[in-house]
Design a protein around this motif. Structure first.
Motif, PDB file in Angstrom:
ATOM      1  N   GLY A  97      38.330  32.132  45.734  1.00  0.00           N
ATOM      2  CA  GLY A  97      38.196  33.385  45.002  1.00  0.00           C
ATOM      3  C   GLY A  97      37.122  33.322  43.934  1.00  0.00           C
ATOM      4  N   ALA A  98      37.250  34.174  42.944  1.00  0.00           N
ATOM      5  CA  ALA A  98      36.228  34.311  41.906  1.00  0.00           C
ATOM      6  C   ALA A  98      36.125  33.075  41.025  1.00  0.00           C
ATOM      7  N   ASN A  99      37.221  32.375  40.804  1.00  0.00           N
ATOM      8  CA  ASN A  99      37.186  31.216  39.915  1.00  0.00           C
ATOM      9  C   ASN A  99      36.691  29.949  40.600  1.00  0.00           C
TER      10      ASN A  99
END
Length: 57
Positions: free
Chosen positions: A30-32
């Motif tokens: 994901g984004a992290n």
């Protein structure tokens, strides 16, 4: 009713365990992921670049 009280704790623990595993799987990537990968790479670069026993403070 004794069988219900005997089975309840393992069932509750199993449900909580499945919930924890689902959270772990959902938070992978994901984004992290990019930020986490960059932080790990920076830490590895610092560890490999500095002599043993010395820090860049």
């Amino acid at each position: 009713m004794d069988y219900v009280s005997a089975l309840l704790p393992p069932v509750v623990m199993a449900v909580l365990f499945v919930g924890v595993i689902r959270v772990i799987v959902k938070t992978q990537g994901g984004a992290n992921k990019t930020k986490e990968d960059a932080a790990v790479e920076a830490a590895l670069a610092r560890a490999e670049g500095s002599p043993a026993g010395k820090t860049d403070a």
